[in-house]
Scaffold this motif. Structure first.
Motif, PDB file in Angstrom:
ATOM      1  N   MET A 287      -7.265   2.522 -10.643  1.00 13.67           N
ATOM      2  CA  MET A 287      -7.852   1.342 -10.016  1.00 13.67           C
ATOM      3  C   MET A 287      -8.333   0.313 -11.030  1.00 13.67           C
ATOM      4  O   MET A 287      -9.351  -0.358 -10.830  1.00 13.67           O
ATOM      5  N   GLY A 288      -7.592   0.188 -12.125  1.00 13.79           N
ATOM      6  CA  GLY A 288      -7.988  -0.762 -13.155  1.00 13.79           C
ATOM      7  C   GLY A 288      -7.728  -2.200 -12.752  1.00 13.79           C
ATOM      8  O   GLY A 288      -6.916  -2.479 -11.862  1.00 13.79           O
ATOM      9  N   PRO A 289      -8.395  -3.133 -13.390  1.00 15.87           N
ATOM     10  CA  PRO A 289      -8.256  -4.550 -13.026  1.00 15.87           C
ATOM     11  C   PRO A 289      -6.979  -5.197 -13.553  1.00 15.87           C
ATOM     12  O   PRO A 289      -6.565  -6.242 -13.056  1.00 15.87           O
ATOM     13  N   GLU A 290      -6.344  -4.605 -14.560  1.00 19.47           N
ATOM     14  CA  GLU A 290      -5.161  -5.215 -15.171  1.00 19.47           C
ATOM     15  C   GLU A 290      -3.891  -4.669 -14.517  1.00 19.47           C
ATOM     16  O   GLU A 290      -3.699  -3.460 -14.409  1.00 19.47           O
ATOM     17  N   PHE A 291      -3.028  -5.575 -14.077  1.00 21.80           N
ATOM     18  CA  PHE A 291      -1.766  -5.170 -13.453  1.00 21.80           C
ATOM     19  C   PHE A 291      -0.765  -4.763 -14.521  1.00 21.80           C
ATOM     20  O   PHE A 291      -0.428  -5.542 -15.417  1.00 21.80           O
ATOM     21  N   VAL A 292      -0.281  -3.530 -14.415  1.00 20.02           N
ATOM     22  CA  VAL A 292       0.755  -3.012 -15.311  1.00 20.02           C
ATOM     23  C   VAL A 292       1.953  -2.657 -14.432  1.00 20.02           C
ATOM     24  O   VAL A 292       1.930  -1.647 -13.730  1.00 20.02           O
ATOM     25  N   PRO A 293       3.002  -3.484 -14.437  1.00 17.80           N
ATOM     26  CA  PRO A 293       4.090  -3.263 -13.480  1.00 17.80           C
ATOM     27  C   PRO A 293       4.874  -1.990 -13.766  1.00 17.80           C
ATOM     28  O   PRO A 293       5.098  -1.621 -14.925  1.00 17.80           O
ATOM     29  N   THR A 294       5.272  -1.323 -12.689  1.00 20.57           N
ATOM     30  CA  THR A 294       6.223  -0.228 -12.817  1.00 20.57           C
ATOM     31  C   THR A 294       7.518  -0.790 -13.354  1.00 20.57           C
ATOM     32  O   THR A 294       8.004  -1.813 -12.867  1.00 20.57           O
ATOM     33  N   PRO A 295       8.134  -0.175 -14.354  1.00 22.22           N
ATOM     34  CA  PRO A 295       9.419  -0.680 -14.843  1.00 22.22           C
ATOM     35  C   PRO A 295      10.476  -0.655 -13.739  1.00 22.22           C
ATOM     36  O   PRO A 295      10.500   0.243 -12.896  1.00 22.22           O
ATOM     37  N   GLY A 296      11.342  -1.653 -13.738  1.00 24.27           N
ATOM     38  CA  GLY A 296      12.416  -1.700 -12.759  1.00 24.27           C
ATOM     39  C   GLY A 296      12.011  -2.411 -11.485  1.00 24.27           C
ATOM     40  O   GLY A 296      10.948  -3.037 -11.380  1.00 24.27           O
TER      41      GLY A 296
END
Length: 426
Positions: A287-296
């Motif tokens: 639930m972190g504030p920074e968006f880390v996109p799933t690859p693909g």
């Protein structure tokens, strides 16, 4: 199956008996008409329901009732990962890597989401190239995106005008448009199959021409997915979107799909509308504030998957896997070819097809005009419908008849021809 066509029910019945895919028809519910099966030629608009869908949806309802929230982890097919259960099937149907496809949203929503990332206009390069007479969803989306970025469709929307007799587009017309306008085109957006004419577009050739001009390329595959063998990965397209309720038989309003080429899989600088479900699954629940996109392609998801909409798609994709797109295409060529032959040789005084005659330029669809004009066309369309022969009508004057290889038969084509002839003699 023989290609020495004959216009008799006996000949058609023999082809159906010899059809190696004939058993798949029994896996679908054929709408009845006056105590018999209708001739359903409308899979290009809404595919038929696979019989196994009812049990698949019921199973998810049972898990919901018995497990409630724990169904996300303890269901027979846990909901947390449910969209992954259709991934390989989608990749197989569209010719992509599994990581390049995702089932999510609906076509119009996915088109907007893809354009957020792949339509990045600048003062010098702001135009979008589409075909004249594009499906309204595409035109509405493109115009609204152009306006959203502060440009005018009057200057930034380029429409490819038909240059062939029946309203189709030659490859030369596409080449000419890109040569003339390529340096100001930000995005080329074309269909895999043009919905009104049934024309198939050469995806790889278009991508090559557009990329050489520095354009991004996307495709609307609404009428192509499940209809034709596609090679999306090899085409080099930047993205594609589609719906799943036509040839993919996933039900009315079914969950759509999207393709993002693997070269964009780790391109985090591409803007996108982010959502929690697109966050890397390994850290999503932190639930972190920074968006880390799933690859693909998964990284373009916004919300969690709609389980009750994915269940029918999972069933249909299993059917496609067992039938195989190469075998389906082979039957489609014979079946559509036979329908075209009937139109030309038996009904030429009543009908004309506007779909390309070259089999490589069409799928499981003939777009037919009735000689004598629109009102006669509407009259024939209603006459057929009243007799359980179901196609669809597209303005201004086209009846679309789509013999779908999973469940249509040669006998259906003969029934269509006989009904048209009876109408013409009435």
């Amino acid at each position: 199956m023989s290609t020495a066509y004959q216009a008799t029910a006996e000949w058609a019945r023999a082809q159906d008996v010899a059809d190696p895919l004939r058993a798949f028809r029994d896996e679908f519910l054929i709408p009845p008409h006056e105590g018999r099966d209708s001739q359903y030629f409308c899979g290009n608009s809404l595919g038929l329901q696979p019989r196994a869908v009812r049990d698949a949806v019921a199973a998810e309802l049972e898990d919901w009732g018995a497990l409630a929230v724990e169904g996300h982890f303890k269901g027979r097919l846990p909901w947390m990962d449910y969209h992954e259960f259709v991934r390989d099937g989608l990749a197989e149907v569209v010719g992509a890597l599994p990581s390049e496809v995702v089932a999510m949203n609906t076509l119009g929503v996915n088109l907007h989401l893809m354009m957020v990332s792949f339509y990045r206009p600048t003062p010098d390069r702001h135009a979008v190239l589409i075909e004249a007479g594009a499906f309204p969803t595409d035109r509405y989306a493109v115009e609204s995106q152009i306006r959203y970025h502060g440009f005018s469709p009057a200057l930034s929307l380029i429409e490819l005008q038909p240059d062939e007799p029946n309203g189709t587009l030659s490859q030369t017309a596409i080449e000419r448009a890109l040569a003339e306008h390529g340096d100001r085109i930000a995005l080329v957006l074309l269909p895999g199959v043009q919905y009104r004419t049934g024309q198939v577009f050469d995806l790889k050739a278009i991508v090559g021409l557009a990329h050489a001009q520095g354009c991004m390329v996307g495709f609307d595959l609404a009428h192509a997915v499940g209809n034709l063998p596609l090679s999306l990965h090899d085409s080099g397209a930047d993205f594609a979107v589609w719906c799943s309720y036509k040839y993919l038989n996933a039900g009315p309003g079914a969950v759509g799909g999207a393709f993002v080429h693997e070269r964009h899989a780790h391109t985090e600088h591409l803007p996108r509308f982010a959502g929690w479900w697109g966050h890397d699954k390994h850290s999503r629940f932190r639930m972190g504030p920074e968006f880390v996109p799933t690859p693909g392609a998964d990284g373009w998801q916004i919300s969690n998957p709609p389980i009750l909409s994915l269940a029918p798609l999972r069933i249909s994709l299993d059917i496609f896997h067992r039938a195989g797109m190469p075998r389906l295409r082979e039957k489609s060529l014979h079946l559509t070819g036979y329908l075209e032959w009937l139109v030309q040789t038996q009904l030429g005084d009543l009908l004309e097809s506007v779909t390309p005659r070259d089999p490589s330029r069409r799928g499981s669809q003939l777009s037919i005009r009735v000689l004598g004009g629109r009102e006669r066309g509407r009259a024939l369309f209603q006459y057929l419908l009243d007799r359980g022969i179901v196609g669809d009508w597209r303005e201004p004057d086209v009846i679309r008849i789509s013999p779908t290889p999973l469940y249509n038969r040669f006998e259906d084509c003969v029934a269509f021809a006989e009904a048209v002839r009876a109408w013409g003699q009435g």
